[in-house]
Design a protein around this motif. Structure first.
Motif, PDB file in Angstrom:
ATOM      1  N   UNK A 165     -35.419  23.011  89.209  1.00 19.91           N
ATOM      2  CA  UNK A 165     -34.976  24.134  88.380  1.00 19.91           C
ATOM      3  C   UNK A 165     -33.845  23.692  87.452  1.00 19.91           C
ATOM      4  N   UNK A 166     -32.884  22.943  87.983  1.00 21.81           N
ATOM      5  CA  UNK A 166     -31.770  22.451  87.159  1.00 21.81           C
ATOM      6  C   UNK A 166     -32.286  21.512  86.074  1.00 21.81           C
ATOM      7  N   UNK A 167     -33.242  20.661  86.418  1.00 21.80           N
ATOM      8  CA  UNK A 167     -33.802  19.735  85.435  1.00 21.80           C
ATOM      9  C   UNK A 167     -34.520  20.487  84.321  1.00 21.80           C
ATOM     10  N   UNK A 168     -35.271  21.511  84.666  1.00 20.94           N
ATOM     11  CA  UNK A 168     -35.985  22.290  83.655  1.00 20.94           C
ATOM     12  C   UNK A 168     -34.996  23.017  82.741  1.00 20.94           C
ATOM     13  N   UNK A 169     -33.946  23.584  83.322  1.00 18.95           N
ATOM     14  CA  UNK A 169     -32.935  24.273  82.512  1.00 18.95           C
ATOM     15  C   UNK A 169     -32.250  23.295  81.559  1.00 18.95           C
ATOM     16  N   UNK A 170     -31.902  22.110  82.059  1.00 19.22           N
ATOM     17  CA  UNK A 170     -31.259  21.102  81.206  1.00 19.22           C
ATOM     18  C   UNK A 170     -32.202  20.649  80.096  1.00 19.22           C
ATOM     19  N   UNK A 171     -33.477  20.482  80.421  1.00 21.42           N
ATOM     20  CA  UNK A 171     -34.444  20.057  79.409  1.00 21.42           C
ATOM     21  C   UNK A 171     -34.633  21.124  78.343  1.00 21.42           C
ATOM     22  N   UNK A 172     -34.715  22.375  78.742  1.00 22.54           N
ATOM     23  CA  UNK A 172     -34.860  23.466  77.775  1.00 22.54           C
ATOM     24  C   UNK A 172     -33.631  23.550  76.874  1.00 22.54           C
ATOM     25  N   UNK A 173     -32.450  23.427  77.448  1.00 26.57           N
ATOM     26  CA  UNK A 173     -31.225  23.480  76.641  1.00 26.57           C
ATOM     27  C   UNK A 173     -31.164  22.314  75.665  1.00 26.57           C
ATOM     28  N   UNK A 174     -31.570  21.120  76.127  1.00 23.83           N
ATOM     29  CA  UNK A 174     -31.562  19.949  75.260  1.00 23.83           C
ATOM     30  C   UNK A 174     -32.556  20.111  74.112  1.00 23.83           C
ATOM     31  N   UNK A 175     -33.767  20.566  74.427  1.00 25.35           N
ATOM     32  CA  UNK A 175     -34.773  20.756  73.376  1.00 25.35           C
ATOM     33  C   UNK A 175     -34.346  21.848  72.397  1.00 25.35           C
ATOM     34  N   UNK A 176     -33.712  22.899  72.896  1.00 26.85           N
ATOM     35  CA  UNK A 176     -33.233  23.956  72.010  1.00 26.85           C
ATOM     36  C   UNK A 176     -32.214  23.416  71.022  1.00 26.85           C
ATOM     37  N   UNK A 177     -31.313  22.531  71.487  1.00 30.16           N
ATOM     38  CA  UNK A 177     -30.316  21.953  70.586  1.00 30.16           C
ATOM     39  C   UNK A 177     -30.966  21.024  69.573  1.00 30.16           C
ATOM     40  N   UNK A 178     -31.977  20.261  70.008  1.00 34.93           N
ATOM     41  CA  UNK A 178     -32.644  19.344  69.087  1.00 34.93           C
ATOM     42  C   UNK A 178     -33.423  20.127  68.025  1.00 34.93           C
ATOM     43  N   UNK A 179     -34.134  21.176  68.460  1.00 34.91           N
ATOM     44  CA  UNK A 179     -34.952  21.944  67.524  1.00 34.91           C
ATOM     45  C   UNK A 179     -34.086  22.763  66.566  1.00 34.91           C
ATOM     46  N   UNK A 180     -32.968  23.291  67.058  1.00 29.21           N
ATOM     47  CA  UNK A 180     -32.124  24.107  66.190  1.00 29.21           C
ATOM     48  C   UNK A 180     -31.488  23.275  65.086  1.00 29.21           C
ATOM     49  N   UNK A 181     -31.272  21.993  65.325  1.00 25.18           N
ATOM     50  CA  UNK A 181     -30.793  21.091  64.282  1.00 25.18           C
ATOM     51  C   UNK A 181     -29.318  21.212  63.973  1.00 25.18           C
ATOM     52  N   UNK A 182     -28.568  21.823  64.846  1.00 22.35           N
ATOM     53  CA  UNK A 182     -27.129  21.919  64.611  1.00 22.35           C
ATOM     54  C   UNK A 182     -26.451  20.610  64.997  1.00 22.35           C
ATOM     55  N   UNK A 183     -25.647  20.090  64.078  1.00 22.20           N
ATOM     56  CA  UNK A 183     -24.903  18.852  64.343  1.00 22.20           C
ATOM     57  C   UNK A 183     -23.419  19.177  64.328  1.00 22.20           C
ATOM     58  N   UNK A 184     -22.844  19.259  65.504  1.00 24.25           N
ATOM     59  CA  UNK A 184     -21.395  19.495  65.611  1.00 24.25           C
ATOM     60  C   UNK A 184     -20.731  18.201  66.006  1.00 24.25           C
ATOM     61  N   UNK A 185     -19.932  17.649  65.093  1.00 21.39           N
ATOM     62  CA  UNK A 185     -19.266  16.365  65.384  1.00 21.39           C
ATOM     63  C   UNK A 185     -17.788  16.567  65.490  1.00 21.39           C
TER      64      UNK A 185
END
Length: 54
Positions: free
Chosen positions: A34-54
């Protein structure tokens, strides 16, 4: 933030491996998945949204 998600995913995989070795802690396998799936969904959401905060 992406590094934190990768660390969470690695910890989830490690917990999944150790819970697979011990039948008494079989429920940890589900927690790790469950933790792995949540982390993967959050990671993919950040990649797809395309926000780059540096």
């Amino acid at each position: 933030m992406n590094a934190a998600l990768i660390i969470i995913l690695i910890i989830a995989v490690i917990v999944a491996i150790f819970s697979g070795l011990n039948a008494a802690l079989h429920w940890l396998l589900w927690v790790a998945l469950v933790v792995a799936v949540i982390a993967l969904i959050a990671f993919l959401f950040r990649v797809i949204s395309g926000r780059n905060r540096t």
